[in-house]
Write an enzyme that holds these catalytic residues in place. Structure first.
Site, PDB file in Angstrom:
ATOM      1  N   TYR A   1     -71.564  37.247 -90.733  1.00  0.00           N
ATOM      2  CA  TYR A   1     -72.260  37.921 -89.631  1.00  0.00           C
ATOM      3  C   TYR A   1     -73.943  38.131 -90.043  1.00  0.00           C
ATOM      4  O   TYR A   1     -74.040  38.057 -91.326  1.00  0.00           O
ATOM      5  CB  TYR A   1     -71.837  39.093 -88.844  1.00  0.00           C
ATOM      6  CG  TYR A   1     -71.627  40.346 -89.518  1.00  0.00           C
ATOM      7  CD1 TYR A   1     -71.740  40.464 -90.861  1.00  0.00           C
ATOM      8  CD2 TYR A   1     -70.609  41.299 -88.937  1.00  0.00           C
ATOM      9  CE1 TYR A   1     -71.383  41.590 -91.326  1.00  0.00           C
ATOM     10  CE2 TYR A   1     -70.464  42.348 -89.448  1.00  0.00           C
ATOM     11  CZ  TYR A   1     -70.651  42.654 -90.841  1.00  0.00           C
ATOM     12  OH  TYR A   1     -70.265  43.914 -91.230  1.00  0.00           O
ATOM     13  N   GLU A   2     -74.408  38.148 -89.226  1.00  0.00           N
ATOM     14  CA  GLU A   2     -76.279  38.578 -89.245  1.00  0.00           C
ATOM     15  C   GLU A   2     -76.658  36.915 -90.034  1.00  0.00           C
ATOM     16  O   GLU A   2     -77.416  37.072 -90.769  1.00  0.00           O
ATOM     17  CB  GLU A   2     -76.508  39.597 -90.210  1.00  0.00           C
ATOM     18  CG  GLU A   2     -76.057  40.772 -89.664  1.00  0.00           C
ATOM     19  CD  GLU A   2     -76.356  41.101 -88.077  1.00  0.00           C
ATOM     20  OE1 GLU A   2     -77.215  40.495 -87.818  1.00  0.00           O
ATOM     21  OE2 GLU A   2     -75.624  41.732 -87.627  1.00  0.00           O
ATOM     22  N   GLY A   3     -76.120  36.106 -89.661  1.00  0.00           N
ATOM     23  CA  GLY A   3     -76.525  34.602 -90.308  1.00  0.00           C
ATOM     24  C   GLY A   3     -75.515  34.193 -91.504  1.00  0.00           C
ATOM     25  O   GLY A   3     -75.606  35.208 -92.537  1.00  0.00           O
TER      26      GLY A   3
END
Length: 590
Positions: free
Chosen positions: A441-443
């Protein structure tokens, strides 16, 4: 159930001795009267108590119970509400927040230490406040004064939470594909419609309101990412006097059933003509949201460090107590039926790898925090600009390298336990499950690697990279600098590979994607080598004062340089192999 104890001695070593943070704070007017060494130590001590005594005991029970959804309402596991109420009494959500709106105004160098404690104690619990802190940062940087006055004080206080609503079922990395719409209203508000997935803390029972930051498109928006705007959409509408009014048209459609972080509510959020207000300029929402996303990327990187630190603690304790077989060199504990497994070379290999990578990551997180503080508070524009360039360069490295090595460390910790590492009550299998999401997550880490190599290194012909490597060269040039030879060799390796890729990518754009992950790791191992050299320098100077602690630092630095830094050679070889072998199969041949 394993206990969690915050690594306060090592945090103070990094903060005070390696980086001399109090001296930096003293020269930055915005921080000089806010924080000093005693204040920082008091905050760390209190954070250690809160995380070890209040939050860590809920980690396993929270994992087993999980967040629950019923008729659109989400309940957090038993004990979370009471713990969160105590947590916000201490002002922890607003620790690094803008003091003008009720935050404590503490430096990021200090905040990263507290974040590590939170993630090490209980990653699911930590995420609720991490998203709030990031949302506050975006509002503080981009919202109007009116919006900041409405939302920031209760969010810093922790009475209201924040969420980040980007992803849609068909639009993850490529946010230009989002379909959520924003219709302008006569009163200056907007009606927001659409559905978002994977929303951390999108619904929960810890706070009286949740402030969603939502990406959506205006009716006349350009296609793609240049047509995205950012809106603040509260779960409960706010009256002019700041009191809560009617429910907004926002609902939680379901919770995701996940591998880990089960006590964190990961929501499907539906916006059915909900009232929202524009943050910043129309069609420039992605840039505004990146303020929050970059904060979250560093925070999630620290999740990797925190989980690894917790895994290391319990693995060391187990290795000292578990007796199996005799040491290769002969009995170490002849009075026992066998020796503690910490005498075995392979167990030491795993523990030292965990220790070296976790403590190296802790130092790197503090360095990134230092650059964030300089970018925000330094008087001289040149110093602010240089720091901001380093933050941009290092953020993808911090997010991806911390989490890749965090998973490696947690797997090592599980392996130290043998079969018990696979059993729930020892805690190691939960850490492996919880830390795994941090690479996604978050890229995803692959996207972070593309960002580093393509946008942060090659796009500016390596200028920011040279700024970073010049700092390492200055350190290594000092008379008597530890591991100077290793640092010069590693710096030269990274610079040479960067130049080679600059040339190759000009003719074949596939080279960037083919090399990016190995390149990010190449960068990470160099950064850790430099920070271990800095730690070794301090340890050498102070060895007589505490031979056990500082001697341990020197031994770990030697292990890193001899057994982990050489990984750079194989990474370089993989990069220089080029992209051709990746395209030897047609899609049908996979």
């Amino acid at each position: 159930m394993p206990e969690f104890n915050a690594p306060l001695r090592d945090m103070r070593f990094v903060l005070h001795e390696v980086f001399d943070a109090p001296a930096l704070w003293a020269r930055l007017p915005a921080l000089a009267e806010t924080v000093d060494a005693d204040t920082a130590d008091a905050i760390l001590e209190e954070a250690a108590k809160v995380t070890s005594q209040l939050i860590a005991p809920l980690n396993r029970s929270g994992d087993e119970e999980g967040a629950q959804w019923r008729d659109g309402q989400v309940s957090t596991p038993s004990g979370f509400q009471q713990a969160y109420a105590t947590y916000i009494e201490g002002g922890w959500v607003g620790l690094a927040g803008n003091a003008e709106y009720g935050g404590m105004g503490m430096p990021k160098m200090l905040a990263v230490q507290v974040e590590e404690m939170l993630y090490g104690a209980n990653s699911s619990f930590a995420l609720y406040s991490a998203l709030s802190s990031g949302a506050c940062l975006a509002l503080d940087a981009h919202a109007s004064e009116a919006l900041k006055n409405i939302y920031l004080p209760p969010m810093y206080e922790g009475r209201w939470a924040g969420s980040m609503c980007l992803t849609e079922a068909h639009a993850g990395t490529d946010l230009g594909l989002i379909r959520s719409r924003a219709e302008p209203q006569a009163d200056g508000s907007y009606r927001i419609s659409g559905s978002k997935i994977f929303i951390t803390g999108g619904e929960q029972d810890l706070t009286e309101n949740i402030i969603h930051l939502v990406l959506a498109k205006l009716p006349d928006a350009p296609a793609g990412p240049k047509g995205i705007s950012l809106f603040v959409v509260p779960k409960v509408l706010v009256n002019p006097d700041g009191s809560l009014g009617a429910a907004n048209a926002v609902s939680c459609g379901s919770l995701e059933h996940k591998m880990g972080i089960k006590a964190s509510a990961t929501c499907v959020m539906n916006f059915d003509g909900a009232s929202g207000w524009l943050v910043g300029e129309a069609n420039k929402g992605l840039a505004a949201m990146f303020t929050m996303m970059n904060y979250e990327r560093l925070s999630i990187g620290i999740q990797g460090i925190g989980c690894a630190a917790a895994s290391y603690q319990s693995a060391v304790a187990y290795a000292r107590e578990r007796v199996q077989s005799r040491a290769p060199s002969g009995a170490v504990a002849p009075e026992k039926a066998a020796d503690p497994i910490i005498v075995h070379p392979d167990v030491r290999r795993m523990l030292l790898t965990m220790k070296a990578m976790t403590e190296g990551g802790r130092a790197f997180a503090c360095y990134v925090g230092q650059q964030l503080d300089l970018a925000k508070y330094a008087d001289e524009p040149a110093e602010r600009n240089n720091a901001q360039a380093l933050v941009a360069l290092l953020t993808p490295v911090a997010k991806a390298f911390f989490t890749d090595s965090g998973l490696e460390s947690c797997i090592h910790g599980q392996q130290v336990f043998g079969g018990h590492g696979y059993i729930r009550e020892w805690g190691q299998e939960q850490l492996v499950r919880d830390v795994r999401i941090a690479q996604i997550y978050e890229g995803t880490n692959g996207i972070q690697a593309l960002d580093l190599l393509g946008r942060k290194v090659l796009a500016d012909n390596g200028q920011a990279l040279r700024q970073f490597t010049a700092e390492i060269r200055r350190f290594a040039d000092q008379p008597g600098a530890p591991f100077a030879g290793e640092l010069f060799e590693a710096v030269q390796r990274l610079e040479d590979v960067s130049d080679w890729l600059q040339t190759r990518a000009a003719d074949n754009r596939n080279e960037i994607g083919a090399a990016s992950v190995e390149y990010l790791h190449l960068f990470g191992y160099l950064a850790y080598a430099w920070l271990w050299a800095r730690m070794a320098q301090v340890a050498e100077q102070n060895l007589p004062e505490d031979p056990a602690f500082y001697g341990g630092k020197l031994a770990t630095a030697n292990f890193y340089m001899q057994r982990l830094l050489p990984r750079m050679a194989s990474l370089e070889q993989s990069i220089r192999a080029g992209s051709e072998s990746l395209f030897g199969l047609s899609a049908e041949q996979f």
